[in-house]
Structure formats: structure tokens, C-alpha cells
Write an enzyme that holds these catalytic residues in place. Structure first.
Site, short mmCIF file in Angstrom:
data_model
loop_
_atom_site.label_atom_id
_atom_site.label_comp_id
_atom_site.label_asym_id
_atom_site.label_seq_id
_atom_site.Cartn_x
_atom_site.Cartn_y
_atom_site.Cartn_z
N HIS A 28 52.65 -9.21 31.90
CA HIS A 28 51.95 -8.01 32.42
C HIS A 28 50.84 -8.47 33.36
O HIS A 28 49.80 -8.96 32.93
CB HIS A 28 51.34 -7.21 31.26
CG HIS A 28 50.66 -5.94 31.69
ND1 HIS A 28 50.91 -4.73 31.10
CD2 HIS A 28 49.75 -5.69 32.66
CE1 HIS A 28 50.18 -3.80 31.67
NE2 HIS A 28 49.46 -4.35 32.62
N HIS A 30 48.76 -7.57 37.36
CA HIS A 30 48.58 -6.80 38.59
C HIS A 30 48.32 -7.81 39.71
O HIS A 30 47.27 -8.45 39.73
CB HIS A 30 47.40 -5.84 38.47
CG HIS A 30 47.57 -4.86 37.37
ND1 HIS A 30 48.10 -3.59 37.58
CD2 HIS A 30 47.33 -4.95 36.04
CE1 HIS A 30 48.16 -2.95 36.41
NE2 HIS A 30 47.70 -3.75 35.46
N LEU A 31 49.28 -7.95 40.62
CA LEU A 31 49.12 -8.92 41.71
C LEU A 31 48.58 -8.26 42.97
O LEU A 31 48.25 -8.96 43.94
CB LEU A 31 50.43 -9.63 42.00
CG LEU A 31 50.94 -10.58 40.92
CD1 LEU A 31 52.28 -11.20 41.31
CD2 LEU A 31 49.92 -11.66 40.59
N ARG A 32 48.53 -6.90 42.98
CA ARG A 32 48.00 -6.17 44.14
C ARG A 32 48.85 -6.43 45.40
O ARG A 32 49.97 -6.89 45.32
CB ARG A 32 46.52 -6.50 44.40
CG ARG A 32 45.62 -6.42 43.18
CD ARG A 32 45.61 -5.04 42.55
NE ARG A 32 44.51 -4.92 41.61
CZ ARG A 32 44.51 -4.07 40.58
NH1 ARG A 32 45.54 -3.29 40.33
NH2 ARG A 32 43.46 -4.00 39.79
N ASN A 56 51.67 -0.45 40.14
CA ASN A 56 50.68 0.59 40.49
C ASN A 56 49.91 0.22 41.75
O ASN A 56 48.69 0.11 41.75
CB ASN A 56 49.72 0.86 39.31
CG ASN A 56 48.86 -0.34 38.95
OD1 ASN A 56 49.27 -1.48 39.12
ND2 ASN A 56 47.66 -0.08 38.43
N LYS A 114 57.80 1.12 34.12
CA LYS A 114 56.44 1.27 33.59
C LYS A 114 56.08 2.74 33.49
O LYS A 114 56.18 3.50 34.45
CB LYS A 114 55.45 0.56 34.54
CG LYS A 114 53.99 0.69 34.11
CD LYS A 114 53.70 -0.06 32.82
CE LYS A 114 52.32 0.28 32.27
NZ LYS A 114 51.27 -0.68 32.63
N HIS A 151 51.85 2.21 29.09
CA HIS A 151 50.39 2.28 29.01
C HIS A 151 50.10 3.35 27.97
O HIS A 151 50.25 4.54 28.23
CB HIS A 151 49.77 2.65 30.37
CG HIS A 151 48.27 2.67 30.33
ND1 HIS A 151 47.49 1.73 30.93
CD2 HIS A 151 47.42 3.51 29.71
CE1 HIS A 151 46.22 1.98 30.69
NE2 HIS A 151 46.14 3.07 29.95
N HIS A 189 49.27 -4.16 26.43
CA HIS A 189 47.83 -4.43 26.21
C HIS A 189 47.24 -3.62 25.05
O HIS A 189 46.31 -2.84 25.23
CB HIS A 189 47.01 -4.22 27.49
CG HIS A 189 47.36 -2.99 28.30
ND1 HIS A 189 47.42 -1.72 27.76
CD2 HIS A 189 47.66 -2.85 29.61
CE1 HIS A 189 47.74 -0.88 28.72
NE2 HIS A 189 47.90 -1.53 29.85
N LEU A 234 40.87 -0.79 30.99
CA LEU A 234 41.57 0.26 30.25
C LEU A 234 42.87 -0.30 29.70
O LEU A 234 43.56 -1.02 30.43
CB LEU A 234 41.86 1.47 31.16
CG LEU A 234 40.62 2.31 31.50
CD1 LEU A 234 40.94 3.32 32.58
CD2 LEU A 234 40.09 3.02 30.25
N ASP A 262 47.32 -8.77 31.75
CA ASP A 262 46.75 -7.58 32.40
C ASP A 262 45.65 -7.98 33.39
O ASP A 262 44.70 -7.23 33.60
CB ASP A 262 46.21 -6.58 31.37
CG ASP A 262 46.06 -5.18 31.98
OD1 ASP A 262 46.64 -4.93 33.05
OD2 ASP A 262 45.35 -4.34 31.38
N HIS A 266 39.58 -6.55 41.01
CA HIS A 266 38.92 -5.56 41.88
C HIS A 266 37.77 -6.30 42.56
O HIS A 266 37.06 -7.06 41.88
CB HIS A 266 38.34 -4.40 41.07
CG HIS A 266 39.36 -3.53 40.40
ND1 HIS A 266 40.00 -2.49 41.04
CD2 HIS A 266 39.85 -3.54 39.14
CE1 HIS A 266 40.85 -1.90 40.20
NE2 HIS A 266 40.77 -2.52 39.04
N ALA A 278 38.32 -0.05 36.56
CA ALA A 278 38.69 -0.71 35.30
C ALA A 278 39.53 -1.94 35.59
O ALA A 278 40.46 -1.87 36.39
CB ALA A 278 39.49 0.26 34.44
O1 DOR Z 1 41.87 -2.10 33.29
C1 DOR Z 1 42.91 -1.80 33.85
N1 DOR Z 1 43.12 -2.09 35.15
N2 DOR Z 1 43.84 -1.15 33.15
C2 DOR Z 1 44.95 -0.66 33.74
O2 DOR Z 1 45.72 -0.05 33.06
C3 DOR Z 1 45.15 -0.81 35.19
C4 DOR Z 1 44.41 -1.94 35.73
C5 DOR Z 1 44.32 -1.90 37.25
O3 DOR Z 1 45.36 -1.76 37.90
O4 DOR Z 1 43.21 -2.01 37.78
ZN ZN Z 2 47.81 -3.34 33.46
#
Ligand code: DOR
Ligand code: ZN
Length: 363
Positions: A28, A30-32, A56, A114, A151, A189, A234, A262, A266, A278
């Protein structure tokens, strides 16, 4: 090498302890996209062989074409020295077609779907507003054995934010498990003792990922001497009893729990602001952080199953053949890591960790 866990704790001639385990995967992350992707991708690719990539993005990944193009961008962002395999996911919306999902899975483009409840978290406004809207998709996924990644939080603003995971189990998840008894589900998570208990008591087609940060701190850390935005993610971290339940689950040796960082970068300006995003960026020292937890729990012998075996077995993928070395020596985590003409504050920023990822082991 055998398929069996070959836990290997050694002490080298200088007296340093080393653990050698199969190369792990991140189930899990997030590579953006764009500049952020370029800045963060190698941190994941240097430690992990494969990663389940969250869909996402600002324009969510809802089609085979979008996933194929995103995968190419990821591979272009990763240094060629890493043999990294991104595993793509499909973002479920109210109107997604079962055919797109099924074809995407059978052609190997999507590894999983997802489920974001609409507005639960970052870029989830296109998520699912009512679970019944995706029942036809879930039926198809159950038939083709395609994993559903969840989620698990309700979005009802009346529900206390610390209760949203437990309420999700009661209101949504337990019904999905009953209605689709063969559906493979990863409860992502997890943050509560309630989730641990639910997964423990569920059949083998229900598993969960656990992050390094939910293992490391409780909600007090968010408010220690002031508001600490870099500890906000989150689902939000819960009270200490829940953290202890997560540590017990991760280190128990149960095949139902596996690694999912996870990691969710940011830039610092969007964290340190009046309404901060988050997410924790834990990719740069992910294995160091998990090793710390497992060592503290006296469970280094369980790390390989959690990090490198339970995940692939659940996803029905081969175990990685390469081995990595984790060394019990200090590493200093930088205060900030450059990205997008700014920086991202990593998990454990400015602290020293007692374990170091020391590359690959050559047999
Ligand atoms: O803290 C989080 N950041 N929880 C998520 O479910 C998404 C993630 C994000 O993409 O920033
Ligand atoms: Zn996530």
C-alpha cells in the site's frame, strides 16, 4: 533456497547484528505523479521489490488506459538500478463498469480495486457514496478472485473521527463479507483493536495491512506540546491500547497481517497550514521503522513473514528471491527531503533510528 522462512540473525566480526530476509514488498503506497513521483519513487524502489500503488491521483485511476499510462510514468521515474514492479489498482466509483474491472484484471493491468468511501480522505471525492452501488463490481471481483482493498472509515460527520473505523466494520464491512463470502478483501492500514479482532475472526480471504507509523505512536503524539501536523494521517492514529493491539497482530506471525506503508507524501506547506493534508511520508526509512518495532517486541523472527511472505501469499504472487540486510546500527533521518521545489518531512525526521537498511545479500 527453500520456501520456508529462513530467519537469519547474525553478528558480524565487528559485533553488529544483522537480519537477512527475503526482499519485502509494499502492499500500500502513494507514489503520486509529476515532480512528486520523481522525488519519491526511488525511496520505495530501493527497499521494495513490488508495491501496490494507490490510484487516488488528482484525476483518479479508473480505467485500464489510465493505469497503463501511470505505470509507465512510475517506471520512468524509478532509477534503472532497481528492478521495481508497480502493481496497479483501480479506483472504484459509483459508476465504474464491472467489465472494465474484469478486463483490467484478466489482462494483468489491475492487480486489485480500491474502495474509498466518498470524501473519506485525499482525492476521494469520486469515491463510492453507497456500497450497494458497487455490488455488481464486487460480484465480478469475487468470481475472478480479484482483491478488494478497503479504506475502512465511515464518512458521516456525526461519527466521532476516532470511531469511524469501528463503525465502518459494523455498518459496511461485515455486510460485505457476508454478502460476498469468497471475496478477497484487504482491510487497509488498520488502526484499532476492533479491526484486529475482526480480521482475526474472519475467514482466510480477509487480511489487513499495517503501517509503520500506526505501530510507532498513538494519538498523543499529534498533540505533544502543540499541534503536530506531521503525525496526522487517515485513518487517524488512535489511543495507546489500539497501538498495542496492532503491534501484537503484526508480530504475531499470523498470515493475515502484512506490510503496507501507506507512505503518503505532501509538501511541507500543505502540512504546516491551517487545514493540513493527511499523510506521513515513511518510504525513505520504511524497513528501518518496521525493524525497530519488531526488535522492540522481541519478534525479529516474525519480520520476514510480515514483510515478505504473507502479502505475496495473499495476492497469490511468487515470493521474492533476493535477500536484504537489515543492520542494527544507527541511521540519522533528515529533517526534510527535497521535492516539488520544496520539501517533504519524512517520518522520524531529525531522529536517529537503530536499524539500517544495508542493501542486498549475495548468497
Ligand atoms: O493519511 C492518508 N493520506 N490517508 C489516506 O487514506 C490517503 C493518503 C493520501 O493520499 O494523502
Ligand atoms: Zn493510503
Amino acid at each position: 533456497m527453500t520456501e520456508e522462512s529462513d530467519f537469519n540473525l547474525e553478528t558480524d566480526s565487528a559485533g553488529t547484528q544483522r537480519v537477512i530476509i527475503r526482499q519485502p514488498d509494499d502492499w500500500h503506497v502513494h507514489l503520486r505523479d509529476g515532480e512528486m513521483l520523481k522525488a519519491v519513487a526511488d525511496f520505495t524502489a530501493r527497499q521494495f521489490s513490488r508495491a501496490i500503488v494507490m490510484p487516488n491521483l488528482a484525476a483518479p485511476v479508473t480505467t485500464m488506459d489510465a493505469a497503463t499510462a501511470y505505470r509507465e510514468r512510475i517506471l520512468a521515474a524509478v532509477s534503472s538500478e532497481h528492478r521495481f514492479q508497480p502493481l496497479m489498482t483501480c479506483y472504484l466509483t459509483d459508476s465504474i463498469s464491472p467489465d472494465e474491472v474484469e478486463q483490467g484484471f484478466s489482462s494483468g493491468i489491475f492487480t486489485a480495486c480500491k474502495l474509498y468511501p466518498a470524501n473519506a480522505t485525499t482525492n476521494s471525492s469520486h469515491g463510492v457514496t453507497d456500497i450497494k452501488n458497487i455490488y455488481p463490481v464486487l460480484r465480478a471481483m469475487e468470481r475472478i478472485k480479484m482483491p478488494l482493498l478497503v479504506h475502512g472509515e465511515v464518512t458521516d460527520s456525526e461519527i466521532d473521527i476516532f470511531d469511524r473505523e469501528a463503525v465502518f466494520i459494523d455498518r459496511i464491512l461485515q455486510h460485505v463479507v457476508t454478502d460476498f463470502p469468497e471475496l478477497k478483501i484487504v482491510f487497509e492500514h488498520i488502526t484499532t483493536a476492533d479491526a484486529v479482532q475482526f480480521v482475526d475472526n474472519a475467514p482466510d480471504n480477509i487480511a489487513a495491512t499495517i503501517t509503520p507509523h500506526h505501530l510507532e505512536f498513538s494519538r498523543n503524539a499529534m498533540f505533544e506540546g502543540g499541534i503536530r501536523p506531521h503525525y496526522y494521517c487517515l485513518p487517524v492514529v488512535k489511543r495507546e491500547t489500539h497501538r498495542l493491539a496492532l503491534r501484537k497482530a503484526a508480530t504475531s506471525g499470523s498470515s493475515k497481517f502484512f506490510l503496507g506503508t501507506d507512505s503518503a507524501p505532501h509538501v511541507v506547506e500543505t502540512k504546516e497550514t491551517s487545514c493540513g493534508c493527511a499523510g506521513l511520508f515513511n518510504a525513505p526509512f520504511a524497513m528501518e521503522s518496521y525493524a525497530k518495532t519488531f526488535d522492540e517486541e522481541g519478534a525479529l523472527d516474525k519480520l520476514e513473514a510480515f514483510a515478505s511472505e504473507n502479502g505475496p501469499r495473499f495476492y497469490e504472487l511468487p515470493l521474492n528471491e533476493k535477500r536484504i540486510i537489515l543492520e542494527k546500527s544507527e541511521v540519522e533521518v533528515p529533517e526534510i527531503i527535497s521535492a516539488e521545489n520544496s520539501g517533504v518531512v519524512p517520518f522520524h525526521a531529525g531522529r536517529k533510528l537503530g536499524w539500517t537498511f544495508a542493501g542486498f545479500h549475495n548468497d
